[in-house]
Design a protein around this motif. Structure first.
Motif, PDB file in Angstrom:
ATOM      1  N   ARG A  21     -11.091  23.987  14.197  1.00 46.50           N
ATOM      2  CA  ARG A  21     -11.535  24.370  15.324  1.00 46.50           C
ATOM      3  C   ARG A  21     -11.911  25.922  15.617  1.00 46.50           C
ATOM      4  O   ARG A  21     -12.410  26.482  16.417  1.00 46.50           O
ATOM      5  N   LEU A  22     -11.452  26.618  14.397  1.00 46.41           N
ATOM      6  CA  LEU A  22     -11.491  28.177  14.626  1.00 46.41           C
ATOM      7  C   LEU A  22     -12.654  28.380  13.882  1.00 46.41           C
ATOM      8  O   LEU A  22     -13.042  27.783  12.755  1.00 46.41           O
ATOM      9  N   PRO A  23     -13.476  29.483  14.051  1.00 44.66           N
ATOM     10  CA  PRO A  23     -14.596  29.940  13.468  1.00 44.66           C
ATOM     11  C   PRO A  23     -14.329  30.307  11.889  1.00 44.66           C
ATOM     12  O   PRO A  23     -13.060  30.827  11.631  1.00 44.66           O
ATOM     13  N   LEU A  24     -15.074  30.051  10.838  1.00 43.79           N
ATOM     14  CA  LEU A  24     -14.567  30.305   9.483  1.00 43.79           C
ATOM     15  C   LEU A  24     -13.679  29.361   8.833  1.00 43.79           C
ATOM     16  O   LEU A  24     -13.114  29.798   7.852  1.00 43.79           O
ATOM     17  N   ALA A  25     -13.113  28.411   9.638  1.00 48.99           N
ATOM     18  CA  ALA A  25     -12.196  27.537   9.182  1.00 48.99           C
ATOM     19  C   ALA A  25     -12.193  26.814   7.665  1.00 48.99           C
ATOM     20  O   ALA A  25     -11.470  26.685   7.119  1.00 48.99           O
ATOM     21  N   GLU A  26     -13.600  26.789   7.449  1.00 46.03           N
ATOM     22  CA  GLU A  26     -14.063  26.123   6.335  1.00 46.03           C
ATOM     23  C   GLU A  26     -13.500  26.979   5.017  1.00 46.03           C
ATOM     24  O   GLU A  26     -12.994  26.429   3.786  1.00 46.03           O
ATOM     25  N   THR A  27     -13.366  28.343   5.101  1.00 50.95           N
ATOM     26  CA  THR A  27     -13.148  29.284   3.861  1.00 50.95           C
ATOM     27  C   THR A  27     -11.976  30.114   4.388  1.00 50.95           C
ATOM     28  O   THR A  27     -11.381  30.842   3.674  1.00 50.95           O
ATOM     29  N   GLY A  28     -11.394  30.045   5.777  1.00 48.88           N
ATOM     30  CA  GLY A  28     -10.528  31.238   6.326  1.00 48.88           C
ATOM     31  C   GLY A  28      -9.077  30.716   6.367  1.00 48.88           C
ATOM     32  O   GLY A  28      -8.839  29.474   6.191  1.00 48.88           O
ATOM     33  N   PHE A  29      -8.286  31.550   6.617  1.00 49.45           N
ATOM     34  CA  PHE A  29      -6.869  31.492   6.748  1.00 49.45           C
ATOM     35  C   PHE A  29      -6.561  31.564   8.286  1.00 49.45           C
ATOM     36  O   PHE A  29      -7.365  32.514   8.812  1.00 49.45           O
ATOM     37  N   GLU A  30      -5.662  31.143   9.029  1.00 47.96           N
ATOM     38  CA  GLU A  30      -5.243  31.364  10.287  1.00 47.96           C
ATOM     39  C   GLU A  30      -4.487  32.663  10.200  1.00 47.96           C
ATOM     40  O   GLU A  30      -3.746  32.843   9.550  1.00 47.96           O
ATOM     41  N   VAL A  31      -5.155  33.638  11.136  1.00 50.84           N
ATOM     42  CA  VAL A  31      -4.241  34.787  11.475  1.00 50.84           C
ATOM     43  C   VAL A  31      -3.970  34.855  12.931  1.00 50.84           C
ATOM     44  O   VAL A  31      -4.767  34.590  13.779  1.00 50.84           O
ATOM     45  N   LEU A  32      -2.688  34.975  13.134  1.00 50.42           N
ATOM     46  CA  LEU A  32      -2.310  34.971  14.768  1.00 50.42           C
ATOM     47  C   LEU A  32      -2.010  36.574  14.975  1.00 50.42           C
ATOM     48  O   LEU A  32      -1.355  37.352  14.146  1.00 50.42           O
ATOM     49  N   ILE A  33      -2.707  36.762  15.800  1.00 49.23           N
ATOM     50  CA  ILE A  33      -2.876  38.637  16.125  1.00 49.23           C
ATOM     51  C   ILE A  33      -1.716  38.400  17.540  1.00 49.23           C
ATOM     52  O   ILE A  33      -2.295  37.828  18.507  1.00 49.23           O
ATOM     53  N   ALA A  34      -0.701  38.935  17.374  1.00 50.60           N
ATOM     54  CA  ALA A  34       0.476  39.000  18.454  1.00 50.60           C
ATOM     55  C   ALA A  34       0.296  40.189  18.920  1.00 50.60           C
ATOM     56  O   ALA A  34       0.390  41.388  18.094  1.00 50.60           O
ATOM     57  N   GLY A  35       0.201  40.446  20.153  1.00 46.98           N
ATOM     58  CA  GLY A  35       0.321  41.901  20.837  1.00 46.98           C
ATOM     59  C   GLY A  35       1.087  41.810  22.148  1.00 46.98           C
ATOM     60  O   GLY A  35       1.683  40.897  22.701  1.00 46.98           O
TER      61      GLY A  35
END
Length: 182
Positions: A22-36
């Motif tokens: 469900r995330l964009p670029l999910a076919e080739t990407g890794f999930e990155v959590l951006i915590a702020g």
């Protein structure tokens, strides 16, 4: 560009495993959590229905050396109590967003606007090559939450914790093969 300090911010990037579909670029990407984390005493608030409410606007820009880039905008709605803590971690409001990024060197820049105040912060991170056994970026937190991803920790940008708090960690192992002899 230099980071603006009108709204104090903290930012961290946690590289997890392969991105959910469900995330964009999910076919080739890794999930990155951006915590702020945004400091509450820097937010401009207005009174609504007898409560002090701040609605800072946030913009996250991510880019890579290979030319990949993403941009997202959203706003937070933060209800402030009659008084704020004078110092400490309770003065900071945490939030998390998820993106998918391909392997390589990346930069995330967060810009927050609250009324006339502007703050920004930048963090660099590396997404490792695909297909190798590796550990995710360790998440350390003293806050537990319930969420759909199965992670029970609220990723925080800070790395200092009160000595009396319980510290939790989350690490994922990616790319490990089952031992055929086991």
């Amino acid at each position: 560009l230099f980071d603006a300090d009108g709204v104090p911010l903290r930012l961290a990037a946690y590289v997890m495993g392969e991105a959910p579909v469900r995330l964009p670029l999910a076919e080739t990407g890794f999930e990155v959590l951006i915590a702020g984390e945004v400091r509450l005493d820097a937010l401009q608030a207005e009174v609504r229905d007898g409560r002090r409410v701040a609605e800072p606007r946030l913009k996250l820009l991510t880019s890579s050396r290979a030319g990949e880039s993403h941009e997202s905008d959203w706003s937070l709605q933060v209800t402030l109590g009659p008084s704020l803590p004078e110092k400490g971690d309770a003065l900071w409001h945490p939030f998390v967003t998820r993106i998918a990024m391909t392997p390589g060197d990346h930069r995330a820049r967060l810009v927050v606007q609250s009324g006339e105040r502007l703050g920004s912060v930048t963090v660099d991170f590396v997404v490792p090559p695909n297909g190798k056994e590796r550990l995710s970026t360790p998440i350390l937190s003293d806050r537990l939450v319930a969420n759909a991803s199965g992670r029970r920790l609220l990723p925080l940008a800070r790395r200092a914790f009160d000595a009396t708090s319980v510290l939790h960690s989350w690490i994922e192992l990616e790319g490990a093969a089952l031992d055929a002899g086991a």
